[in-house]
Every structure is written in C-alpha cells, then in structure tokens.
Design an enzyme around this catalytic site. Structure first.
Site, PDB file in Angstrom:
ATOM      1  N   CYS A  60      34.851  25.717  55.600  1.00 40.25           N
ATOM      2  CA  CYS A  60      36.014  25.130  56.256  1.00 40.25           C
ATOM      3  C   CYS A  60      37.173  25.085  55.265  1.00 40.25           C
ATOM      4  O   CYS A  60      37.532  24.011  54.769  1.00 40.25           O
ATOM      5  CB  CYS A  60      35.639  23.743  56.738  1.00 40.25           C
ATOM      6  N   GLU A  61      37.699  26.259  54.939  1.00 40.33           N
ATOM      7  CA  GLU A  61      38.707  26.351  53.888  1.00 40.33           C
ATOM      8  C   GLU A  61      39.367  27.725  53.967  1.00 40.33           C
ATOM      9  O   GLU A  61      38.672  28.746  53.939  1.00 40.33           O
ATOM     10  CB  GLU A  61      37.978  26.167  52.541  1.00 40.33           C
ATOM     11  N   TYR A  76      38.678  33.338  40.631  1.00 42.88           N
ATOM     12  CA  TYR A  76      39.324  34.261  39.680  1.00 42.88           C
ATOM     13  C   TYR A  76      40.090  35.398  40.362  1.00 42.88           C
ATOM     14  O   TYR A  76      40.621  36.264  39.678  1.00 42.88           O
ATOM     15  CB  TYR A  76      38.293  34.949  38.765  1.00 42.88           C
ATOM     16  N   PRO A  97      24.280  39.451  26.224  1.00 40.92           N
ATOM     17  CA  PRO A  97      24.819  39.986  27.472  1.00 40.92           C
ATOM     18  C   PRO A  97      24.230  39.268  28.686  1.00 40.92           C
ATOM     19  O   PRO A  97      23.033  39.000  28.740  1.00 40.92           O
ATOM     20  CB  PRO A  97      24.362  41.449  27.443  1.00 40.92           C
TER      21      PRO A  97
HETATM   22  N1  LLP Z   1      27.306  33.903  25.548  1.00 36.13           N
HETATM   23  C1  LLP Z   1      28.083  32.834  25.762  1.00 36.13           C
HETATM   24  C2  LLP Z   1      28.183  31.812  24.731  1.00 36.13           C
HETATM   25  C3  LLP Z   1      28.800  32.721  26.954  1.00 36.13           C
HETATM   26  O1  LLP Z   1      29.585  31.666  27.141  1.00 36.13           O
HETATM   27  C4  LLP Z   1      28.676  33.726  27.945  1.00 36.13           C
HETATM   28  C5  LLP Z   1      29.384  33.623  29.215  1.00 36.13           C
HETATM   29  C6  LLP Z   1      27.836  34.812  27.688  1.00 36.13           C
HETATM   30  C7  LLP Z   1      27.164  34.874  26.469  1.00 36.13           C
HETATM   31  C8  LLP Z   1      27.596  35.922  28.670  1.00 36.13           C
HETATM   32  O2  LLP Z   1      28.754  36.622  28.996  1.00 36.13           O
HETATM   33  P1  LLP Z   1      28.649  37.959  29.890  1.00 36.13           P
HETATM   34  O3  LLP Z   1      27.901  38.987  29.107  1.00 36.13           O
HETATM   35  O4  LLP Z   1      27.958  37.602  31.138  1.00 36.13           O
HETATM   36  O5  LLP Z   1      30.074  38.340  30.141  1.00 36.13           O
HETATM   37  N2  LLP Z   1      31.639  32.673  35.706  1.00 36.13           N
HETATM   38  C9  LLP Z   1      32.449  33.721  35.103  1.00 36.13           C
HETATM   39  C10 LLP Z   1      31.887  34.157  33.792  1.00 36.13           C
HETATM   40  C11 LLP Z   1      31.780  33.022  32.810  1.00 36.13           C
HETATM   41  C12 LLP Z   1      31.143  33.456  31.526  1.00 36.13           C
HETATM   42  C13 LLP Z   1      30.712  32.285  30.745  1.00 36.13           C
HETATM   43  N3  LLP Z   1      30.101  32.602  29.510  1.00 36.13           N
HETATM   44  C14 LLP Z   1      32.521  34.891  36.081  1.00 36.13           C
HETATM   45  O6  LLP Z   1      31.979  34.791  37.171  1.00 36.13           O
HETATM   46  O7  LLP Z   1      33.147  35.892  35.789  1.00 36.13           O
END
Ligand code: LLP
Length: 431
Positions: free
Chosen positions: A361-362, A334, A291
C-alpha cells in the site's frame, strides 16, 4: 541473457539452471526466489582458484552472508571451503546452526552489543572485526572475564571513494563504519590495543563499498592498507598476519553493467599487495576478501504472478505482481535497476514498456520503471532477474505480507531451501 544460467526451452519458457521457471512457479507458488547452485559453486571456485594462481593460495574467501543468509547457503559455501562474514548475532546463530566451522567466521558490525560479543567469544569464532574503541574495550573486558585472548582485526576507512550509490559506499571518512586513517583515529586505536592484555591485533580490514565495477579503487585500497600495516610494524613492532580487503565486486543486473571477471579482479588485487609488500619488505600476509553479491547475486531470479495490467492512457502501464518492495526493496531504496522477462513468453520479443508495481500500500512500491518486457497479461509469470543478493535478506513483512519461499536448482532439479511464511508465522510473536 545476463548469464549462462538463463536459457529458454522449447516451450518458450525461461529456465534457470536448466529448470523451467513456469513449472517452478506452479510447483512452489509465487513469489519465489530461485537460485542456481552450480553458479554459486562456480563463483566460490573462481575466487579460490584465482588466489591459488596469483597468491599461492595464502588466502581465505569469506562469503559476506548479509547478501543471502540461510542455513543452506552456509552449508553450501562451507562445502566449497569458504569462510563467512556475519554481521549480527542472528547471522552468527544461523551459520552455527548450519554447522559452519566457528574458526572460519568473521564478525562485523558497527554496533555489536555486549551480548553479541559474548556470544561470538563463547562460540570461539575466528575473528571479531572491531569497529570502534567502545567495542574494543568491551571485547577486552569480556575476554578477560572468560580468560581468553580475543583475536581481532581493525576496520579501517582507507579514504577511497568508490564510484557507487551513496548508501553503499563505505571507504570514505564520512561513514559510520570503522576507524579513519586521515584523522589518526586508526593509529590511535592501534596504540590503544597495545595496552590491552586480552586482545590481539591479528590484522586490518577495509571494505570500500558495494556493486563496484572499477578495479582502481580496490588496488588503491590495498596500497593504503599495506602502507598502514608497514607503519604499524615500524611504530609498534607488530607485523600483521592478515589483510582483509572486503567485498564489493559488482554483478550484471542489466545489460549495460560490465563487471570485471573474478580472475582479473583478484589478479590485480594480489599484484598490488605483492608490489607493496616488496616495496616495504613486508612478509606477504594472508589475504582475505568478502564477496557477497558476486557469490550469490547473479544467476538467480524472483518469480511473480501478474495480477493486473493497468494502462493509464498517455501516462504508462503498471504491471502489478504478487510481491514487491516487501521481497525486493532495492528499487525503492537505491533506484536499483533490474531486467525482467515474462517467463511463459520468454521466446517472444520484449517490445512492451512496463512499470512493475508490487502489492504494497505505497506508490513507491515498484520493482522498476520503463522496463522492456514481453506483452504482459494477467496470470503470466514474471521473472525479475539477478535478485539473489540483498533481496531475501532485506525483505520485510510490510503490510503483513508473508516472505516468499526460496528454491535452489541444480541441473534442472529444484529443492526447497526456505519455506514460504504463513499467516501463522506473521502473528507468532503477537501477544
Ligand atoms: N564486507 C563488508 C564489511 C560489507 O559491509 C559488505 C557489504 C560486504 C563485505 C559484501 O559486499 P558485496 O560483495 O556484497 O558488495 N544492501 C545493499 C548492499 C549493502 C552492502 C553492505 N555491505 C544493496 O542491496 O545493494
């Protein structure tokens, strides 16, 4: 309020973890990321306790540090007994610099460079999560040179469609990460590893996506993974000791978000794994999850100063803050939704509809559109909530804007954990 960490004090100011956010803005300046230490610790504990309850503790929770990576965060999750997942040499370097135990570090990434792999092997980290055959061969070669046997997991695409934003779903076949099951890629990779002398397959991994509210995709993924583990045992005689089911647990950004409790998520996951193991007569593997957002995202905020309020008659009101897409690119990327509060008027009704704009600036530099906030005025402090995950870590110096500082609060007291960047920092690599 989104979580119990937020409150309003007798001055009508928004508080996080007992700290008056207006005071924080005055003391540390804006923009400012603010994290509630207690909540982060409670989140770590909640996952761990759920595994104690439903899996006899034969589990390791890895904090996915891409959500928020800095030395203090690694120290904090380490002190809670978690491992961590890193996804680049830079994250690995930060974790090690913070004294994180190497054996509890798992290294991800779909295009690790040979240098990064060598760095990971030299640092004696716990596991490398292998994405593809090129990487597998590189690991084998480098491990041979170093006279070691590298312990790896394979990243599997289980073919599960998690209902989340297209950019952050990762379990389906058309995705850049890992080995697919459907087209036998994953099977062939296992066949390949059995021929390599310097690599040991310790387990398999999957991650189906991020900000997921349903429990079904996680359960399905667990079933698919155990089914594959059983096939590996039958066909290759390898009994895997570890199954890593990734992260992805959603958090509450706005009131309509309905995250499942950590206890409930882990209960369902463990029962799916136990059921499948019973069906295949498979020894219960060590279970891992990763997580990120659900550890660090929820009880946090970013504080900004409002610099201008521009009402375009019959169109909308832009409320411009002293940050924007450089410190929070998630709306631009997103369309991610956020809740916002005028921190110095937190006891007033939110009856003003605002589009929160940044200073880049966007035109697309927005934090949110049609958000209800208290009547905004110049010099008010605006708090955007639940910005702890993937804000600082995805921030940039676009327009040469220095990155904000970050503070951790605990029982009303704040301490700086990341310095504010300076103009000197901005030019330090220029020649
Ligand atoms: N494990 C792996 C292999 C991952 O690729 C990720 C997230 C996680 C764990 C953790 O996921 P979480 O529990 O945080 O959902 N930038 C995007 C999120 C990209 C997630 C990438 N991988 C956002 O801001 O929503």
């Amino acid at each position: 309020m989104l979580t119990d960490s937020y409150s309003v004090n007798s001055k009508g100011h928004l508080c996080l973890g007992g700290a008056d956010t207006v005071d924080l803005a005055n003391q540390f300046g804006t923009p400012l990321y603010v994290f509630d230490e207690k909540d982060i610790r409670n989140n770590c504990k909640a996952f761990k306790e759920a595994f104690d309850e439903y899996y006899d503790g034969n589990a390791l929770v890895l904090y996915a540090s891409k959500a928020f990576s800095c030395k203090e965060m690694y120290r904090l999750v380490n002190s809670e007994g978690l491992g961590t997942d890193v996804v680049s040499g830079g994250e690995l370097y930060t974790a090690l610099a913070a004294g994180f135990p190497a054996e509890k570090i798992y290294f991800h990434g779909n295009n690790k460079t040979p240098n990064e792999i060598a760095y990971a092997l030299d640092s004696k980290i716990g596991r490398i999560v292998v994405d593809n055959l090129f990487e597998l061969e590189t690991i084998d070669c480098l491990a041979k040179d170093k006279g070691i046997k590298a312990k790896v997991l394979f990243r599997i695409k289980p073919g599960i469609d998690a209902h989340t934003h297209d950019f952050i779903k990762t379990g389906q076949i058309d995705c850049k990460f890992g080995f697919a099951l459907e087209n036998t890629e994953a099977y062939e990779a296992v066949k390949k590893v059995t021929t390599l002398e310097n690599v040991e397959l310790a387990g398999i991994h999957c991650h189906i996506g991020s900000q997921i509210f349903e429990t079904e995709p996680f359960v399905l993924a667990a079933e698919v993974m155990l089914n594959f583990a059983d096939k590996i045992r039958k066909d290759f005689g390898i009994t895997l000791g570890e199954i890593n089911l990734g992260g992805g647990y959603g958090i509450k950004y706005v009131n309509s978000d309905k995250p499942v409790s950590k206890n409930e998520s882990i209960k369902l996951l463990c029962s799916a794994v136990k059921k499948a193991c019973a069906e295949y007569d498979y020894p219960l593997p060590k279970l891992l999850i990763e997580p990120g957002r659900s550890i660090v995202g929820a009880s946090t905020l970013t504080l900004y100063k409002i610099g201008c309020v521009k009402t375009i008659k019959d169109v909308r009101t832009y409320v411009a803050v002293d940050g924007g897409m450089a410190d929070n690119p998630r709306y631009a990327l997103y369309g991610a939704e956020y809740d916002a509060i005028v921190a110095n008027k937190a006891d007033k009704d939110k009856d003003f509809e605002a589009t929160i704009a940044g200073k880049c600036c966007e035109s697309g530099d927005l934090i949110g559109e049609n958000i209800k906030i208290q009547i905004p005025e110049v010099n008010d402090t605006l708090a955007v909530l639940a910005t702890g995950a993937y804000n600082y870590s995805m921030s940039s110096n676009y327009n040469r804007i220095p990155r904000p500082a970050a503070v951790m609060v605990n029982d009303g007291k704040a301490r700086l954990i990341i310095n504010r960047e300076t103009y000197e920092d901005i030019i330090k690599n220029d020649i």
